[in-house]
Design a protein around this motif. Sequence first.
Motif, mmCIF file in Angstrom:
data_model
loop_
_atom_site.group_PDB
_atom_site.id
_atom_site.type_symbol
_atom_site.label_atom_id
_atom_site.label_comp_id
_atom_site.label_asym_id
_atom_site.label_seq_id
_atom_site.Cartn_x
_atom_site.Cartn_y
_atom_site.Cartn_z
ATOM 1 N N GLU A 85 -11.651 14.904 -70.980
ATOM 2 C CA GLU A 85 -12.947 14.822 -70.384
ATOM 3 C C GLU A 85 -12.896 13.631 -69.457
ATOM 4 O O GLU A 85 -13.273 13.587 -68.222
ATOM 5 N N MET A 86 -12.410 12.813 -70.050
ATOM 6 C CA MET A 86 -12.480 11.253 -69.000
ATOM 7 C C MET A 86 -11.448 11.525 -68.007
ATOM 8 O O MET A 86 -11.547 11.162 -66.789
ATOM 9 N N ALA B 234 -12.120 13.836 -60.561
ATOM 10 C CA ALA B 234 -13.194 14.371 -59.742
ATOM 11 C C ALA B 234 -13.988 13.338 -58.944
ATOM 12 O O ALA B 234 -14.198 13.464 -57.914
ATOM 13 N N SER B 235 -14.106 12.102 -59.607
ATOM 14 C CA SER B 235 -15.035 11.104 -58.732
ATOM 15 C C SER B 235 -13.874 10.660 -57.678
ATOM 16 O O SER B 235 -14.451 10.216 -56.599
ATOM 17 N N LEU B 236 -12.786 10.465 -57.921
ATOM 18 C CA LEU B 236 -11.621 10.016 -56.830
ATOM 19 C C LEU B 236 -11.646 11.125 -55.935
ATOM 20 O O LEU B 236 -11.303 10.671 -54.645
ATOM 21 N N ILE C 9 -3.725 0.370 -61.737
ATOM 22 C CA ILE C 9 -4.827 -0.346 -62.410
ATOM 23 C C ILE C 9 -4.671 0.255 -63.583
ATOM 24 O O ILE C 9 -4.931 1.507 -63.962
ATOM 25 N N LEU C 10 -4.588 -0.884 -64.674
ATOM 26 C CA LEU C 10 -4.633 -0.389 -66.057
ATOM 27 C C LEU C 10 -6.066 -0.483 -66.731
ATOM 28 O O LEU C 10 -6.768 -1.316 -66.325
ATOM 29 N N VAL C 11 -6.496 0.751 -67.607
ATOM 30 C CA VAL C 11 -7.993 1.249 -67.819
ATOM 31 C C VAL C 11 -7.772 1.100 -69.590
ATOM 32 O O VAL C 11 -6.780 1.770 -69.927
ATOM 33 N N THR C 12 -8.338 0.083 -70.047
ATOM 34 C CA THR C 12 -8.048 0.087 -71.646
ATOM 35 C C THR C 12 -9.533 -0.595 -72.294
ATOM 36 O O THR C 12 -10.386 -1.207 -71.511
ATOM 37 N N LEU D 16 -9.037 -2.828 -65.973
ATOM 38 C CA LEU D 16 -10.362 -2.505 -65.914
ATOM 39 C C LEU D 16 -10.530 -2.385 -67.272
ATOM 40 O O LEU D 16 -10.007 -1.432 -68.061
ATOM 41 N N THR D 17 -11.592 -2.921 -68.072
ATOM 42 C CA THR D 17 -12.153 -2.685 -69.419
ATOM 43 C C THR D 17 -12.993 -1.575 -69.693
ATOM 44 O O THR D 17 -14.000 -1.538 -68.808
ATOM 45 N N LYS D 18 -12.894 -0.700 -70.537
ATOM 46 C CA LYS D 18 -14.189 0.164 -70.863
ATOM 47 C C LYS D 18 -15.000 -0.744 -71.594
ATOM 48 O O LYS D 18 -14.839 -1.449 -72.422
ATOM 49 N N PRO D 19 -16.320 -0.053 -71.664
ATOM 50 C CA PRO D 19 -16.635 1.009 -70.777
ATOM 51 C C PRO D 19 -16.798 0.563 -69.183
ATOM 52 O O PRO D 19 -17.080 -0.749 -68.948
ATOM 53 N N PHE D 20 -16.505 1.543 -68.313
ATOM 54 C CA PHE D 20 -16.388 0.978 -66.783
ATOM 55 C C PHE D 20 -17.217 2.134 -66.079
ATOM 56 O O PHE D 20 -17.355 3.131 -66.452
ATOM 57 N N SER D 21 -17.887 1.715 -64.992
ATOM 58 C CA SER D 21 -18.221 2.691 -64.001
ATOM 59 C C SER D 21 -17.408 3.524 -63.281
ATOM 60 O O SER D 21 -16.394 2.722 -62.780
ATOM 61 N N LEU D 22 -17.380 4.721 -63.109
ATOM 62 C CA LEU D 22 -16.697 5.246 -61.953
ATOM 63 C C LEU D 22 -16.707 4.831 -60.665
ATOM 64 O O LEU D 22 -15.749 4.649 -59.842
ATOM 65 N N ALA D 23 -17.830 4.224 -60.206
ATOM 66 C CA ALA D 23 -18.072 3.452 -58.854
ATOM 67 C C ALA D 23 -17.241 2.338 -58.765
ATOM 68 O O ALA D 23 -16.674 1.918 -57.893
ATOM 69 N N GLU D 24 -17.167 1.561 -60.001
ATOM 70 C CA GLU D 24 -16.404 0.214 -60.078
ATOM 71 C C GLU D 24 -14.744 0.631 -60.042
ATOM 72 O O GLU D 24 -14.162 -0.136 -59.214
ATOM 73 N N LEU D 25 -14.381 1.592 -60.595
ATOM 74 C CA LEU D 25 -13.103 2.350 -60.486
ATOM 75 C C LEU D 25 -12.745 2.326 -59.018
ATOM 76 O O LEU D 25 -11.594 1.986 -58.612
#
Length: 227
Positions: free
Chosen positions: A12-13, A19-21, A77-80, A100-109
Amino acid sequence: MSRILVVDDDPEMRELVAASLADEGHDVTAVGDGVAALIEAGRRTFDAAAVDVMLPEMTGFEICRRLRESGRTFPVILVTARDAVDDRIFGLDSGADDYLTKPFSLAELNARIRAQLRRQATVPTAPAMVEAGDVQLDTTAVRARIGGRTVAFSVKEFSLLRFLLVEAPEPVTRAAILTEVWGSAEHFDPTIVDQYVSYVRRKLAGAASTVTIATVRGVGYRAEAPE
């Protein structure tokens, strides 16, 4: 159009990020594990990657390290969900460009990826060899020699030392170091520069190097080497 690699074992993530990218106009390749990520990186040329850290069998740290060892230099970019300082430092030492730490917004990524792509577009080509005093840096192989002996530096340590040597004898600010080495002066605590300067100083001293790093009060740091 930029090619972006997304690595996340949560379907899902993974789909949301991809899709956002894609909505931003990027060509996205999304996979669920490290082996698939490395295979794709070997098949195609990517401009950036967003990689989840907590993956089965191969962590994001290991993926990043293997990408760098294979000569892939695109921003990662590591996401965790792990936001401890030691985890961030370990990720950066593995060769990551941002964290980038979770939770994060897709806009920020999306914003972080845009920042990394802009940085890549404006970074001048580094000289293949950087030399000062008894230090020789092979920027292509990311290998350092001091007094003729190979000395191990992490990717970030190497990048920091290279930047200081290239700019010498001019001092450089912490903000300039963050922008050059970490890709942004906005998303990182400036004290991380002090930590890494300490690491580099320790390795230079341990190798009895003639190169030193001086603290310039009110400014930042300067590499110093004998003429």
